[in-house]
Design a protein around this motif. Structure first.
Motif, PDB file in Angstrom:
ATOM      1  N   LYS A   1       0.702  -1.222   0.032  1.00  0.00           N
ATOM      2  CA  LYS A   1      -0.204  -0.079  -0.088  1.00  0.00           C
ATOM      3  C   LYS A   1       0.829   1.248   0.085  1.00  0.00           C
ATOM      4  O   LYS A   1       0.489   2.385  -0.604  1.00  0.00           O
ATOM      5  CB  LYS A   1      -1.077  -0.025   1.010  1.00  0.00           C
ATOM      6  CG  LYS A   1      -1.971  -1.069   0.915  1.00  0.00           C
ATOM      7  CD  LYS A   1      -3.115  -0.830   1.957  1.00  0.00           C
ATOM      8  CE  LYS A   1      -3.957  -2.014   1.958  1.00  0.00           C
ATOM      9  NZ  LYS A   1      -4.351  -2.573   0.842  1.00  0.00           N
ATOM     10  N   ASP A   2       1.830   1.360   0.754  1.00  0.00           N
ATOM     11  CA  ASP A   2       2.916   2.418   0.873  1.00  0.00           C
ATOM     12  C   ASP A   2       3.378   2.865  -0.704  1.00  0.00           C
ATOM     13  O   ASP A   2       3.610   3.951  -1.048  1.00  0.00           O
ATOM     14  CB  ASP A   2       3.818   2.297   1.789  1.00  0.00           C
ATOM     15  CG  ASP A   2       4.768   1.123   1.757  1.00  0.00           C
ATOM     16  OD1 ASP A   2       4.477   0.164   1.228  1.00  0.00           O
ATOM     17  OD2 ASP A   2       5.809   1.428   2.201  1.00  0.00           O
ATOM     18  N   ARG A   3       3.714   1.812  -1.281  1.00  0.00           N
ATOM     19  CA  ARG A   3       4.439   1.811  -2.643  1.00  0.00           C
ATOM     20  C   ARG A   3       3.449   2.401  -3.722  1.00  0.00           C
ATOM     21  O   ARG A   3       3.763   3.288  -4.341  1.00  0.00           O
ATOM     22  CB  ARG A   3       4.860   0.503  -3.224  1.00  0.00           C
ATOM     23  CG  ARG A   3       5.864   0.762  -4.473  1.00  0.00           C
ATOM     24  CD  ARG A   3       6.773  -0.417  -4.843  1.00  0.00           C
ATOM     25  NE  ARG A   3       5.874  -1.503  -5.372  1.00  0.00           N
ATOM     26  CZ  ARG A   3       6.142  -2.600  -5.806  1.00  0.00           C
ATOM     27  NH1 ARG A   3       7.528  -3.071  -5.177  1.00  0.00           N
ATOM     28  NH2 ARG A   3       5.493  -3.424  -6.217  1.00  0.00           N
TER      29      ARG A   3
ATOM     30  N   ALA B   1       0.729   4.144  -2.959  1.00  0.00           N
ATOM     31  CA  ALA B   1       0.517   5.582  -2.324  1.00  0.00           C
ATOM     32  C   ALA B   1       1.343   6.593  -3.226  1.00  0.00           C
ATOM     33  O   ALA B   1       1.092   7.588  -3.571  1.00  0.00           O
ATOM     34  CB  ALA B   1       0.284   5.739  -0.778  1.00  0.00           C
ATOM     35  N   ARG B   2       2.659   6.232  -2.876  1.00  0.00           N
ATOM     36  CA  ARG B   2       3.639   6.996  -3.367  1.00  0.00           C
ATOM     37  C   ARG B   2       3.690   7.168  -4.942  1.00  0.00           C
ATOM     38  O   ARG B   2       3.891   8.153  -5.320  1.00  0.00           O
ATOM     39  CB  ARG B   2       5.246   6.374  -2.957  1.00  0.00           C
ATOM     40  CG  ARG B   2       5.486   6.725  -1.617  1.00  0.00           C
ATOM     41  CD  ARG B   2       7.233   6.187  -1.517  1.00  0.00           C
ATOM     42  NE  ARG B   2       7.725   4.861  -2.084  1.00  0.00           N
ATOM     43  CZ  ARG B   2       7.279   3.908  -1.230  1.00  0.00           C
ATOM     44  NH1 ARG B   2       7.210   3.960   0.047  1.00  0.00           N
ATOM     45  NH2 ARG B   2       7.845   2.709  -1.689  1.00  0.00           N
TER      46      ARG B   2
ATOM     47  N   ARG C   1       0.860   9.538  -5.870  1.00  0.00           N
ATOM     48  CA  ARG C   1       1.400  10.955  -5.411  1.00  0.00           C
ATOM     49  C   ARG C   1       2.287  11.457  -6.635  1.00  0.00           C
ATOM     50  O   ARG C   1       2.255  12.559  -7.182  1.00  0.00           O
ATOM     51  CB  ARG C   1       2.035  10.934  -4.030  1.00  0.00           C
ATOM     52  CG  ARG C   1       1.360  11.067  -2.985  1.00  0.00           C
ATOM     53  CD  ARG C   1       1.823  11.221  -1.641  1.00  0.00           C
ATOM     54  NE  ARG C   1       3.072  10.547  -1.245  1.00  0.00           N
ATOM     55  CZ  ARG C   1       2.793   9.555  -0.654  1.00  0.00           C
ATOM     56  NH1 ARG C   1       1.686   9.222  -0.232  1.00  0.00           N
ATOM     57  NH2 ARG C   1       4.102   9.041  -0.426  1.00  0.00           N
TER      58      ARG C   1
END
Length: 87
Positions: free
Chosen positions: A58-60, A62-63, A66
């Motif tokens: 999920k963090d990848r 999201a990055r 953005r």
């Protein structure tokens, strides 16, 4: 399968390893069951989104979203500047 691969590759945070893993999962399942990919997994576009959500941290994702938003915004500004300069 090609449509699935292209749609998957366009998902935020998806890299070559994710595409290869997802394709391997689909081909293995279809080889073992004899099912057609569309029968087993449904619409390739929808399944690409599901596979990305499952396989990309999920963090990848999201990055990447953005970063894509920034690139889109810069592209819009440049296009407007080009329109203005062309007046």
């Amino acid at each position: 399968m090609a449509r699935f691969q292209v749609r998957l590759a366009k998902q935020p945070g998806v890299d070559r390893a994710v595409v290869l893993q997802a394709v391997e999962e689909v081909t293995t399942h279809c080889a073992e069951t004899g099912e057609h990919p569309r029968t087993a997994f449904g619409d390739p576009d929808a399944y690409a989104e599901q596979a990305a959500a499952r396989l990309v941290p999920k963090d990848r994702a999201a990055r990447a979203k953005r970063r894509n938003a920034v690139v889109d915004a810069v592209g819009t500004v440049l296009a407007k500047a080009g329109d203005f300069a062309g007046m």
